[in-house]
Design an enzyme around this catalytic site. Structure first.
Site, PDB file in Angstrom:
ATOM      1  N   LYS A 208       0.828  -1.209   0.000  1.00  0.00           N
ATOM      2  CA  LYS A 208       0.000   0.000   0.000  1.00  0.00           C
ATOM      3  C   LYS A 208       0.867   1.265   0.000  1.00  0.00           C
ATOM      4  CE  LYS A 208      -4.091  -1.900  -0.091  1.00  0.00           C
ATOM      5  NZ  LYS A 208      -3.776  -3.318  -0.311  1.00  0.00           N
TER       6      LYS A 208
HETATM    7  C1  LIG Z   1     -10.154  -2.588  -1.635  1.00  0.00           C
HETATM    8  C2  LIG Z   1      -9.495  -3.293  -0.494  1.00  0.00           C
HETATM    9  N1  LIG Z   1     -10.122  -3.347   0.683  1.00  0.00           N
HETATM   10  C3  LIG Z   1      -9.583  -3.948   1.746  1.00  0.00           C
HETATM   11  C4  LIG Z   1      -8.360  -4.556   1.663  1.00  0.00           C
HETATM   12  C5  LIG Z   1      -7.825  -5.264   2.869  1.00  0.00           C
HETATM   13  O1  LIG Z   1      -6.666  -4.682   3.365  1.00  0.00           O
HETATM   14  P1  LIG Z   1      -5.811  -5.449   4.468  1.00  0.00           P
HETATM   15  O2  LIG Z   1      -4.864  -6.371   3.742  1.00  0.00           O
HETATM   16  O3  LIG Z   1      -5.078  -4.376   5.204  1.00  0.00           O
HETATM   17  O4  LIG Z   1      -6.746  -6.190   5.319  1.00  0.00           O
HETATM   18  C6  LIG Z   1      -7.659  -4.525   0.457  1.00  0.00           C
HETATM   19  C7  LIG Z   1      -6.344  -5.172   0.386  1.00  0.00           C
HETATM   20  O5  LIG Z   1      -5.644  -5.163  -0.576  1.00  0.00           O
HETATM   21  C8  LIG Z   1      -8.239  -3.884  -0.649  1.00  0.00           C
HETATM   22  O6  LIG Z   1      -7.624  -3.851  -1.835  1.00  0.00           O
END
Ligand SMILES: Cc1ncc(COP(=O)(O)O)c(C=O)c1O
Length: 427
Positions: A208
């Protein structure tokens, strides 16, 4: 053609340096690894930074609410989304509207709550939830009454019609949870993404725009939600753990005040996150510079479409050196192929790029096509023609702050070589 002797250009690469190393060492040597003072400082600094992403804090004040925000560190955006739904009281029998063009986190957390995701198509030409369709669903005689939340996903780093969507949700008394996993730092109309709805959830996953390895931040202008989420992220305990172990602690007793989860952000990650946060604009500017070169280099082909920017502009318009578009965090540069102009499929295109030692990713493989979602009949049957058309032709190109200009130009050259070859052969 096998060009695998070329240096591989990965799709993503975190940008961590000496300052992050020092921060991690500070925590390791300090002897307090789990959630503590670093997390608390990270939360405070994140709130300040959200103000910073805005051109004008007045915009925030003019929205009618207070400009107070609460931020709560969590160990992933997935955890944050789950907590937002739990605090919002979403449960069995409730429907939650979202596009199936997202990562599985957005939908699975709804299932954790015993509620039902309700898939809705994206607006033509965008990657984002079709607000007119959402309004129609909310007006539906019986379904409308069951819809208790909407989750717009700010795909790639920008949003679309978020003011309108947040407003409709407010009017209908429906929770608006922004999945802001891709959008830090960026804003819509001078107001930071993640601060438009009832809750905004950011991700600090390794690829990210800023990272803690794994981690996330929940942001809300609603004190009632913040007060519920705070204990829920750590087993429902009524106080911060680290307070109980300090020299001046006021007793070892604690209470469990709600059903909680093990979703806290450890200090090791938070300390790294604080450094990343202080570099967020530098990292975003580096991403933006890369996106600009991509936009200019790929701009004039009829067999591709440049990324959707959320504000009506186009990367190829970026001729001005001082261009400062704050509406995009540039987590992803999603190229859209135009299948009618090409005799190569998206997957074949990706394979060609791999042959040329270029990494890519796919955003997103839509949820309604996933076997579990089909088998369990989750989300509704559709059709979702916009999502289908989009996801069959989207390719996310390499984009990370330390990418060199030579690497960006090599990607452009190879994309053009492949596309030009297969567009000439077409028909
Ligand atoms: C659109 C979206 N929402 C939520 C997430 C979840 O993030 P995390 O890996 O921090 O749980 C991601 C992860 O890539 C994502 O692309």
């Amino acid at each position: 053609m096998n060009l695998n002797s070329e240096e591989f250009i990965p799709f993503a690469r975190p940008d961590l340096g000496a300052a992050e190393e020092e921060a991690a060492l500070r925590v390791i040597r300090g002897g307090w690894l789990t959630t503590g003072k670093e997390n608390q400082a990270f939360e405070e600094e994140f709130i300040a930074a959200l103000g910073n992403t805005s051109r004008s804090l007045e915009v925030q004040a003019n929205e009618g609410g207070s400009s107070d925000l609460w931020a709560l560190g969590v160990n992933s955006a997935t955890a944050g989304l789950h907590l937002a739904l739990a605090a919002g009281g979403i449960g069995p029998g409730d429907f939650v509207v979202m596009s199936p063009y997202t990562f599985v986190s957005t939908a699975e957390v709804v299932l954790y709550r015993g509620a039902k995701p309700l898939f809705c198509d994206v607006e033509p030409g965008t990657f984002h939830l079709d607000v007119d369709r959402v309004k129609k669903l909310l007006r539906h005689p019986w379904l409308g009454r069951k819809i208790k939340a909407v989750i717009p996903v700010h795909i790639s780093g920008c949003s679309w019609r978020i003011r309108e969507l947040a407003q409709v949700c407010r009017e209908k008394g429906v929770l608006c949870i922004e999945d802001a996993a891709h959008t830090f730092p960026s804003e819509a109309e001078g107001k930071a993404h993640g601060t438009w709805g009832d809750v905004g959830v950011f991700s600090f996953y390794a690829n990210k725009t800023i990272t803690t390895g794994e981690g996330g931040m929940v942001v809300t202008p609603r004190q009632d939600l913040a007060e519920q989420i705070r204990p829920m992220r750590l087993h429902g305990i009524d106080r911060e753990v680290w307070n109980r172990y300090q020299k001046n602690a006021t007793g070892a007793e604690y209470d469990i005040v709600t059903l909680g989860y093990k979703y806290n952000l450890p200090d090791l990650g938070a300390a790294i996150g604080r450094v990343q946060l202080s570099r967020a604009w530098e990292l975003r500017d580096a991403r933006r510079a890369i996106a600009k070169i991509y936009g200019e280099g790929l701009g004039d082909r009829d067999w591709l479409q440049l990324p959707f920017l959320g504000d009506g502009s186009n990367p190829s318009d970026w001729e001005n050196e001082n261009f400062t578009n704050n509406s995009h965090s540039w987590h992803l540069f999603i190229l859209r192929l135009v299948p009618e102009k090409l005799s190569i499929s998206r997957n074949e295109f990706v394979a060609e790029l791999k042959e040329r030692a270029i990494g890519t990713s796919l955003h997103f493989l839509p949820l309604h096509r996933m076997s579990y979602y089909r088998r369990m009949k989750i989300g509704g049957e559709g059709p979702f023609p916009e999502v289908e058309g989009l996801s069959d032709r989207a390719i996310s190109l390499p984009l990370f702050p330390s990418m060199t200009e030579a690497q960006v130009r090599r990607v452009i050259a190879e994309v053009l070589k492949i596309g030009d070859t297969f567009s000439q052969r077409h028909g």
